[in-house]
Design a protein around this motif. Structure first.
Motif, PDB file in Angstrom:
ATOM      1  N   PRO A 166      -6.188   0.681 -10.735  1.00  0.00           N
ATOM      2  CA  PRO A 166      -5.895   1.737  -9.748  1.00  0.00           C
ATOM      3  C   PRO A 166      -4.568   2.424 -10.032  1.00  0.00           C
ATOM      4  O   PRO A 166      -3.606   1.795 -10.486  1.00  0.00           O
ATOM      5  CB  PRO A 166      -5.841   0.967  -8.419  1.00  0.00           C
ATOM      6  CG  PRO A 166      -6.536  -0.329  -8.672  1.00  0.00           C
ATOM      7  CD  PRO A 166      -6.273  -0.654 -10.114  1.00  0.00           C
ATOM      8  N   PHE A 167      -4.520   3.712  -9.769  1.00  0.00           N
ATOM      9  CA  PHE A 167      -3.296   4.489  -9.888  1.00  0.00           C
ATOM     10  C   PHE A 167      -3.274   5.511  -8.754  1.00  0.00           C
ATOM     11  O   PHE A 167      -4.293   5.762  -8.108  1.00  0.00           O
ATOM     12  CB  PHE A 167      -3.204   5.196 -11.251  1.00  0.00           C
ATOM     13  CG  PHE A 167      -4.319   6.175 -11.510  1.00  0.00           C
ATOM     14  CD1 PHE A 167      -4.186   7.516 -11.186  1.00  0.00           C
ATOM     15  CD2 PHE A 167      -5.505   5.752 -12.080  1.00  0.00           C
ATOM     16  CE1 PHE A 167      -5.213   8.423 -11.426  1.00  0.00           C
ATOM     17  CE2 PHE A 167      -6.548   6.649 -12.331  1.00  0.00           C
ATOM     18  CZ  PHE A 167      -6.400   7.984 -11.991  1.00  0.00           C
ATOM     19  N   SER A 168      -2.127   6.091  -8.511  1.00  0.00           N
ATOM     20  CA  SER A 168      -1.975   7.077  -7.446  1.00  0.00           C
ATOM     21  C   SER A 168      -2.550   8.409  -7.914  1.00  0.00           C
ATOM     22  O   SER A 168      -2.019   9.022  -8.840  1.00  0.00           O
ATOM     23  CB  SER A 168      -0.501   7.228  -7.085  1.00  0.00           C
ATOM     24  OG  SER A 168      -0.332   8.110  -6.005  1.00  0.00           O
ATOM     25  N   ASP A 185      -2.223   3.773  -0.799  1.00  0.00           N
ATOM     26  CA  ASP A 185      -1.021   3.011  -1.123  1.00  0.00           C
ATOM     27  C   ASP A 185       0.086   3.441  -0.154  1.00  0.00           C
ATOM     28  O   ASP A 185       0.697   4.496  -0.316  1.00  0.00           O
ATOM     29  CB  ASP A 185      -0.611   3.273  -2.573  1.00  0.00           C
ATOM     30  CG  ASP A 185       0.494   2.352  -3.053  1.00  0.00           C
ATOM     31  OD1 ASP A 185       1.353   1.991  -2.223  1.00  0.00           O
ATOM     32  OD2 ASP A 185       0.516   2.024  -4.248  1.00  0.00           O
ATOM     33  N   VAL A 207       3.557   4.325  -1.577  1.00  0.00           N
ATOM     34  CA  VAL A 207       3.650   5.668  -2.158  1.00  0.00           C
ATOM     35  C   VAL A 207       3.761   6.714  -1.052  1.00  0.00           C
ATOM     36  O   VAL A 207       4.578   7.634  -1.129  1.00  0.00           O
ATOM     37  CB  VAL A 207       2.428   5.950  -3.058  1.00  0.00           C
ATOM     38  CG1 VAL A 207       2.411   7.414  -3.502  1.00  0.00           C
ATOM     39  CG2 VAL A 207       2.444   5.044  -4.277  1.00  0.00           C
ATOM     40  N   ALA A 215      -5.271   5.525  -3.958  1.00  0.00           N
ATOM     41  CA  ALA A 215      -5.216   4.782  -5.218  1.00  0.00           C
ATOM     42  C   ALA A 215      -6.633   4.530  -5.706  1.00  0.00           C
ATOM     43  O   ALA A 215      -7.452   3.959  -4.979  1.00  0.00           O
ATOM     44  CB  ALA A 215      -4.478   3.466  -5.031  1.00  0.00           C
ATOM     45  N   SER A 236      -9.135   3.958  -9.550  1.00  0.00           N
ATOM     46  CA  SER A 236      -9.206   3.792 -10.994  1.00  0.00           C
ATOM     47  C   SER A 236      -9.944   4.984 -11.607  1.00  0.00           C
ATOM     48  O   SER A 236     -10.556   5.791 -10.899  1.00  0.00           O
ATOM     49  CB  SER A 236      -9.955   2.503 -11.335  1.00  0.00           C
ATOM     50  OG  SER A 236     -11.331   2.626 -10.958  1.00  0.00           O
ATOM     51  N   GLY A 287       0.560  11.589 -10.714  1.00  0.00           N
ATOM     52  CA  GLY A 287       0.377  10.175 -11.047  1.00  0.00           C
ATOM     53  C   GLY A 287      -0.183   9.990 -12.444  1.00  0.00           C
ATOM     54  O   GLY A 287      -0.291   8.856 -12.922  1.00  0.00           O
ATOM     55  N   TRP A 328      -6.482   8.878 -17.300  1.00  0.00           N
ATOM     56  CA  TRP A 328      -5.195   8.540 -16.679  1.00  0.00           C
ATOM     57  C   TRP A 328      -4.208   8.087 -17.736  1.00  0.00           C
ATOM     58  O   TRP A 328      -4.499   7.184 -18.533  1.00  0.00           O
ATOM     59  CB  TRP A 328      -5.365   7.429 -15.643  1.00  0.00           C
ATOM     60  CG  TRP A 328      -4.070   6.865 -15.130  1.00  0.00           C
ATOM     61  CD1 TRP A 328      -3.050   7.565 -14.552  1.00  0.00           C
ATOM     62  CD2 TRP A 328      -3.649   5.492 -15.159  1.00  0.00           C
ATOM     63  NE1 TRP A 328      -2.013   6.717 -14.209  1.00  0.00           N
ATOM     64  CE2 TRP A 328      -2.361   5.432 -14.574  1.00  0.00           C
ATOM     65  CE3 TRP A 328      -4.240   4.320 -15.617  1.00  0.00           C
ATOM     66  CZ2 TRP A 328      -1.663   4.230 -14.440  1.00  0.00           C
ATOM     67  CZ3 TRP A 328      -3.535   3.120 -15.488  1.00  0.00           C
ATOM     68  CH2 TRP A 328      -2.257   3.077 -14.898  1.00  0.00           C
TER      69      TRP A 328
END
Length: 312
Positions: free
Chosen positions: A59-61, A153, A156, A198, A200, A262, A278
């Protein structure tokens, strides 16, 4: 027949060795801590096959990629009335620019600029409660992806609220022109929580499938938007999805796409693929350095550009 899994795996390997990885966003403290060596890619075809490589399940923002989903929800709520408050033209300006709001009477140039997305958040908020509006977005994205693990998140979101002085200026400026119905603080709370989603690469590519297949989730047949609206959202992504780098993205990649600071990019090959990449390092215009390079190589090897001749 193309071996998509091999293409995706090869691109991920090439990105691991890339020397110029860009610069991680450092003005949002949790993003500044993300490892710049990360790279993920996910490609989903209409038949449901998934081709992933690298950090595709980390997962990322998603940050401004969320603006695609917020716009979709807002169009569902108010339809084309939305365009009385937000334009549909490329800006040629940075994502957080305030310059054009003065001459254009508080009407943001498009819904993918920060100012435009704040107006979209205000529309979604309506007269409702802030928490309910944020929850609606989370449920919507989870439903698109078919994955309840997607989350917001909060660290964040707090960091963006604590440092979002320019966004507060944008919101108050538009409110002064009468283009926000709610207090700036409430619209901004919705906005930063959308940006703090968040996901992936795999989840993001799944969430974007409806734009690949004319507004329908392919595995269920559930209609999210009409084919015309899906086409128009894709058009806005192509012309406005990378801010003042949108022309460069169209030139190099040739797909509708939406970036976020992000390091994520959602790209759509209509009728063919929903793609998410990403890599947290950004170029000088705030778009993923390796994400754009990976998409450029993917299109070169597949011929998926919307500018490719049919059958070519």
């Amino acid at each position: 027949m193309q071996d998509l899994s091999r293409i995706v795996t090869d691109i991920a390997a090439e990105m691991r060795e890339a020397p110029d990885r860009g610069t991680v966003a450092d003005y949002i403290e949790p993003l500044a801590r993300v490892d710049p060596s990360r790279f993920g890619i996910a490609v989903i075809a209409p038949d449901g096959s998934e081709h992933v490589a690298g950090d595709a399940d980390m997962p990322f923002s998603i940050q401004s990629v969320s603006k695609v989903f917020a716009l979709t929800l807002a169009l569902g709520a108010v339809g084309d009335q939305l365009w009385k408050r937000v334009g549909r033209e490329p800006s040629g300006s940075a994502f957080n620019s305030i310059v054009q709001l003065e001459t254009e009477h508080g009407i943001p140039r498009n819904p993918f600029l920060n100012a435009g997305a704040i107006v979209v958040s205000d529309i979604l908020l309506g007269r409702g409660e802030t928490a309910e509006t944020i929850g609606e977005m989370l449920r919507f994205v989870r439903g698109l992806a078919g994955d309840e693990a997607i989350f917001i998140d909060e660290a964040v979101a707090r960091a963006e609220q604590d440092t979002g002085f320019r966004n507060m200026a944008l919101a108050n400026y538009m409110r002064a022109f009468g283009n926000l119905a709610n207090p700036a603080e409430r619209a901004l709370r919705v906005y930063v929580h959308h940006c703090a989603l968040a996901m992936s690469c795999r989840q993001l590519a799944r969430a974007g499938r409806f734009l690949m297949t004319g507004g329908v989730i392919p595995e269920t047949g559930h209609s999210i938007v009409s084919p015309q609206r899906a086409r128009r959202i894709n058009a806005l992504m192509l012309t406005c999805g990378h801010y003042d780098g949108s022309g460069e993205f169209a030139y190099r990649v040739g797909l509708p796409g939406k970036s976020g600071v992000g390091g994520g990019i959602l790209a759509i090959a209509p009728g063919t693929a929903s793609i998410a990449v990403w890599s947290p390092g950004l170029n000088e215009r705030g778009n993923s350095q390796l994400g754009m390079l990976a998409l450029e190589r993917l299109v070169a090897r597949t011929g998926w550009s919307v500018f490719e001749p049919r059958g070519g």
